[in-house]
Scaffold this motif. Structure first.
Motif, PDB file in Angstrom:
ATOM      1  N   ILE A   6     -26.543 -34.012  20.191  1.00 55.39           N
ATOM      2  CA  ILE A   6     -27.091 -32.662  20.375  1.00 55.39           C
ATOM      3  C   ILE A   6     -28.596 -32.706  20.111  1.00 55.39           C
ATOM      4  O   ILE A   6     -29.040 -33.160  19.064  1.00 55.39           O
ATOM      5  CB  ILE A   6     -26.417 -31.660  19.434  1.00 55.39           C
ATOM      6  CG1 ILE A   6     -24.924 -31.581  19.742  1.00 55.39           C
ATOM      7  CG2 ILE A   6     -27.064 -30.286  19.550  1.00 55.39           C
ATOM      8  CD1 ILE A   6     -24.133 -30.761  18.755  1.00 55.39           C
ATOM      9  N   THR A   7     -29.357 -32.222  21.069  1.00 58.00           N
ATOM     10  CA  THR A   7     -30.803 -32.132  20.917  1.00 58.00           C
ATOM     11  C   THR A   7     -31.232 -30.696  21.198  1.00 58.00           C
ATOM     12  O   THR A   7     -30.494 -29.920  21.802  1.00 58.00           O
ATOM     13  CB  THR A   7     -31.535 -33.059  21.913  1.00 58.00           C
ATOM     14  OG1 THR A   7     -31.255 -32.613  23.241  1.00 58.00           O
ATOM     15  CG2 THR A   7     -31.099 -34.510  21.746  1.00 58.00           C
ATOM     16  N   LYS A   8     -32.445 -30.372  20.765  1.00 62.63           N
ATOM     17  CA  LYS A   8     -32.930 -29.019  21.029  1.00 62.63           C
ATOM     18  C   LYS A   8     -33.110 -28.789  22.529  1.00 62.63           C
ATOM     19  O   LYS A   8     -32.952 -27.680  23.005  1.00 62.63           O
ATOM     20  CB  LYS A   8     -34.204 -28.717  20.253  1.00 62.63           C
ATOM     21  CG  LYS A   8     -35.425 -29.459  20.689  1.00 62.63           C
ATOM     22  CD  LYS A   8     -36.612 -29.040  19.860  1.00 62.63           C
ATOM     23  CE  LYS A   8     -37.868 -29.277  20.660  1.00 62.63           C
ATOM     24  NZ  LYS A   8     -38.979 -28.520  20.197  1.00 62.63           N
ATOM     25  N   LYS A  10     -31.113 -30.025  24.915  1.00 64.74           N
ATOM     26  CA  LYS A  10     -29.783 -29.706  25.440  1.00 64.74           C
ATOM     27  C   LYS A  10     -29.364 -28.290  25.086  1.00 64.74           C
ATOM     28  O   LYS A  10     -28.632 -27.646  25.830  1.00 64.74           O
ATOM     29  CB  LYS A  10     -28.747 -30.705  24.943  1.00 64.74           C
ATOM     30  CG  LYS A  10     -28.848 -32.065  25.592  1.00 64.74           C
ATOM     31  CD  LYS A  10     -27.753 -32.986  25.121  1.00 64.74           C
ATOM     32  CE  LYS A  10     -27.880 -34.350  25.777  1.00 64.74           C
ATOM     33  NZ  LYS A  10     -26.837 -35.276  25.313  1.00 64.74           N
ATOM     34  N   LEU A  11     -29.832 -27.815  23.941  1.00 63.00           N
ATOM     35  CA  LEU A  11     -29.522 -26.452  23.520  1.00 63.00           C
ATOM     36  C   LEU A  11     -30.447 -25.420  24.168  1.00 63.00           C
ATOM     37  O   LEU A  11     -30.226 -24.222  24.038  1.00 63.00           O
ATOM     38  CB  LEU A  11     -29.626 -26.338  21.993  1.00 63.00           C
ATOM     39  CG  LEU A  11     -28.608 -27.141  21.197  1.00 63.00           C
ATOM     40  CD1 LEU A  11     -28.925 -27.055  19.709  1.00 63.00           C
ATOM     41  CD2 LEU A  11     -27.198 -26.647  21.473  1.00 63.00           C
TER      42      LEU A  11
END
Length: 85
Positions: A6-8, A10-11
């Motif tokens: 999870i990366t910023k 992807k968010l």
């Protein structure tokens, strides 16, 4: 990135850092501009009294709008430092 990948990015999160001499209207003006760019404010953190260090995390700011906002903030004399990532 954490163990789950999870990366910023992807968010869909972006961070805006601003510093400068505190004065009325700065947060209001930023909030209006972010609304115009269809970005949703997730977190706001501020440190300081006479001088401020503002960190705003938003969701939904496109890469193109990051560039536009970065240029606008760089040209705003109220800020001594700006960064949009």
């Amino acid at each position: 990135m954490d163990g789950a990948g999870i990366t910023k990015e992807k968010l869909g999160l972006s961070t805006i850092w601003l510093t400068g001499v505190d004065q009325p209207g700065i947060l209001k003006d930023l909030a209006i501009r972010l609304d115009e760019l269809k970005a949703n404010v997730i977190i706001i953190k501020n440190r300081g009294d006479k001088y401020f260090e503002l960190r705003v995390v938003v969701k939904g700011l496109s890469a193109e709008n990051k560039k536009v906002l970065s240029g606008e903030l760089d040209n705003d004399r109220r800020f001594s430092q700006t960064l949009v990532v």
